[in-house]
Design a protein around this motif. Structure first.
Motif, short mmCIF file in Angstrom:
data_model
loop_
_atom_site.label_atom_id
_atom_site.label_comp_id
_atom_site.label_asym_id
_atom_site.label_seq_id
_atom_site.Cartn_x
_atom_site.Cartn_y
_atom_site.Cartn_z
N VAL A 199 0.71 -1.22 -0.09
CA VAL A 199 -0.01 0.16 -0.05
C VAL A 199 0.77 1.27 0.08
O VAL A 199 0.54 2.42 -0.45
CB VAL A 199 -1.00 -0.17 1.20
N THR A 200 1.86 1.22 0.31
CA THR A 200 3.02 2.37 0.43
C THR A 200 3.27 2.45 -1.03
O THR A 200 3.28 3.96 -1.46
CB THR A 200 4.44 1.96 1.28
N LYS A 201 3.54 1.51 -1.75
CA LYS A 201 3.77 1.95 -3.30
C LYS A 201 2.61 2.46 -3.92
O LYS A 201 2.58 3.43 -4.72
CB LYS A 201 4.02 0.51 -3.98
N LEU A 202 1.33 2.00 -3.57
CA LEU A 202 0.25 2.68 -4.16
C LEU A 202 0.07 4.18 -4.02
O LEU A 202 -0.36 4.91 -4.89
CB LEU A 202 -1.15 1.91 -3.49
N TYR A 203 0.30 4.56 -2.71
CA TYR A 203 0.07 5.67 -2.46
C TYR A 203 1.19 6.59 -2.89
O TYR A 203 1.02 7.88 -3.58
CB TYR A 203 -0.05 6.16 -0.94
N TYR A 204 2.39 6.13 -2.82
CA TYR A 204 3.40 6.82 -3.51
C TYR A 204 3.21 7.11 -5.01
O TYR A 204 3.56 8.16 -5.74
CB TYR A 204 4.68 6.02 -3.26
N GLN A 263 0.71 14.33 -0.12
CA GLN A 263 1.73 14.31 0.59
C GLN A 263 1.66 13.22 1.71
O GLN A 263 2.65 12.94 2.47
CB GLN A 263 1.69 16.04 1.32
N PHE A 264 0.60 12.79 1.83
CA PHE A 264 0.06 11.46 2.71
C PHE A 264 1.30 10.46 2.43
O PHE A 264 1.69 9.54 3.24
CB PHE A 264 -1.12 11.10 2.80
N SER A 265 1.73 10.33 1.07
CA SER A 265 2.51 9.16 0.83
C SER A 265 3.81 9.19 1.48
O SER A 265 4.56 8.32 1.67
CB SER A 265 2.91 9.35 -0.79
N PHE A 266 4.32 10.45 1.87
CA PHE A 266 5.61 10.69 2.72
C PHE A 266 5.34 10.95 4.23
O PHE A 266 6.45 10.93 4.90
CB PHE A 266 6.27 11.99 1.99
N GLU A 267 3.98 10.97 4.39
CA GLU A 267 3.70 11.18 6.13
C GLU A 267 2.70 10.08 6.16
O GLU A 267 1.75 10.47 6.98
CB GLU A 267 3.15 12.77 6.31
N TYR A 268 2.84 9.05 5.70
CA TYR A 268 2.08 7.67 6.11
C TYR A 268 1.85 7.39 7.37
O TYR A 268 0.73 6.89 8.04
CB TYR A 268 2.47 6.68 5.20
N PHE A 269 2.66 8.26 8.26
CA PHE A 269 2.58 7.76 9.73
C PHE A 269 2.07 8.68 10.47
O PHE A 269 2.27 9.12 11.47
CB PHE A 269 4.18 7.79 10.34
N GLU A 313 -6.47 3.12 5.16
CA GLU A 313 -7.56 3.70 5.21
C GLU A 313 -7.73 4.57 6.24
O GLU A 313 -8.38 5.86 6.32
CB GLU A 313 -8.92 2.65 5.04
N MET A 314 -7.55 4.01 7.60
CA MET A 314 -7.27 4.74 8.88
C MET A 314 -6.59 5.57 9.06
O MET A 314 -7.04 6.99 9.54
CB MET A 314 -7.24 3.64 9.94
N ASN A 315 -5.38 5.57 8.31
CA ASN A 315 -4.04 6.58 8.53
C ASN A 315 -4.57 7.81 7.51
O ASN A 315 -4.01 8.93 7.85
CB ASN A 315 -2.90 6.00 8.08
N PHE A 316 -5.34 7.56 6.31
CA PHE A 316 -5.44 8.52 5.60
C PHE A 316 -6.85 9.48 6.18
O PHE A 316 -6.47 10.57 6.19
CB PHE A 316 -6.21 8.06 4.23
N ASN A 317 -7.46 8.82 6.72
CA ASN A 317 -8.65 9.50 7.63
C ASN A 317 -7.97 10.44 8.74
O ASN A 317 -8.14 11.70 8.78
CB ASN A 317 -9.61 8.69 8.35
N VAL A 318 -7.27 9.84 9.47
CA VAL A 318 -6.30 10.65 10.59
C VAL A 318 -5.49 11.77 9.97
O VAL A 318 -5.35 12.68 10.41
CB VAL A 318 -5.44 9.66 11.21
N TYR A 319 -4.77 11.42 8.60
CA TYR A 319 -4.05 12.53 8.09
C TYR A 319 -4.82 13.75 7.73
O TYR A 319 -4.45 15.04 7.93
CB TYR A 319 -3.38 12.01 6.93
N LEU A 320 -5.95 13.33 7.23
CA LEU A 320 -6.89 14.64 6.56
C LEU A 320 -7.42 15.35 7.98
O LEU A 320 -7.38 16.81 7.92
CB LEU A 320 -8.10 14.01 5.89
N ILE A 321 -7.72 14.49 9.03
CA ILE A 321 -8.12 15.20 10.33
C ILE A 321 -6.97 16.05 10.62
O ILE A 321 -7.54 17.23 11.35
CB ILE A 321 -8.59 14.16 11.20
N LYS A 322 -6.09 15.45 11.06
CA LYS A 322 -4.87 16.13 11.61
C LYS A 322 -4.18 17.23 10.81
O LYS A 322 -4.01 18.33 11.48
CB LYS A 322 -3.48 14.89 11.62
#
Length: 255
Positions: free
Chosen positions: A108-113, A181-187, A230-239
């Motif tokens: 999934v890291t590849k998919l986002y990048y 930019q989530f691709s680089f801040e997946y965490f 999925e969950m991380n992307f939600n958190v990224y948008l909220i954050k």
């Protein structure tokens, strides 16, 4: 102007792509098309299928076709570095939460990048050809959508972001570049975990689920979702206080 931005393998595109085209009213609207194709271990990548792809998309609409085996050495290194970072951090999360196992998927890291990479190719095309896309649809070849049409053209603000998690994204190009930019801040979730701020993490999880989760529910999320996109992307948008609309598409599936 609209753009359709597609990536991935061609394995089920004959079944799935027509549903995408119908969903966005492709044949009644002007679209430029950008493709990023993964040929690796894909038996459906062949001359006949590429001809079929050109026919259903209309070859004159296709502005760029890129292949993953054409990625530069710098792009490949960046992708591998992100995978290594993902694997290392996943193990840290497992240790921190004292889990016997944790669900991971480094692809999934590849998919986002690769989503981000494809968007940069589109951005380069825009600069070189002095064009601008108010509405961009970013999705994969293997997504099958429902029969109704999504009227994203009626959005009042072209900066609006609309999402079918996490398989289709609609917004202008700058907005999509920003969110990926989530691709680089997946965490997004990991950063909270590793600063040992469980309370903050739990508050975000409660917010996403619109209720106060009990300990068993939280532990299940820790095990199954902390390392998934999925969950991380939600958190990224909220954050990052990024506003978006969830598109209701009950029959959307990955094939």
């Amino acid at each position: 102007m609209n753009s359709l931005i597609l990536f991935g393998q061609l394995r089920t595109f004959k079944q799935c792509l027509p549903t995408i085209l119908n969903y966005i009213d492709y044949y009644n609207k002007p679209f430029d098309v950008f493709l990023f194709i993964d040929k690796n271990n894909d038996k459906n990548y062949n001359e006949e299928n590429m001809l079929h792809l050109n026919n259903i998309l209309f070859s004159d609409r296709i502005k760029i076709i890129k292949y993953t085996d054409q990625m530069s050495q710098d792009e490949i290194k960046c992708e591998n570095d992100l995978i290594n970072k993902y694997n290392k951090t996943s193990q840290n999360i497992k240790k921190y939460f004292n889990l016997s196992s944790i669900t991971t998927n480094n692809f999934v890291t590849k998919l986002y990048y690769r989503r981000y990479l494809l968007l940069t190719y589109v951005s380069d095309y825009c600069q070189q050809n002095n064009v601008h896309y108010d509405n961009c649809i970013l999705t994969r070849f293997d997504i099958k959508l429902s029969d109704e049409k999504y009227m994203f053209y009626e959005k009042k603000n072209t900066n609006d972001l609309s999402i079918i998690f996490d398989i289709l994204f609609s917004g202008n190009l700058l907005t999509l570049l920003k969110i990926f930019q989530f691709s680089f801040e997946y965490f997004a979730m990991y950063d909270i975990c590793l600063t040992k701020n469980k309370e903050s993490l739990n508050n975000i999880l409660n917010n996403i689920h619109n209720k106060v989760l009990d300990e068993n529910e939280l532990n299940k999320i820790y095990k199954n979702w902390l390392c998934m996109p999925e969950m991380n992307f939600n958190v990224y948008l909220i954050k990052n206080n990024i506003k978006f609309t969830k598109i209701i598409c009950n029959n959307a599936i990955q094939r």
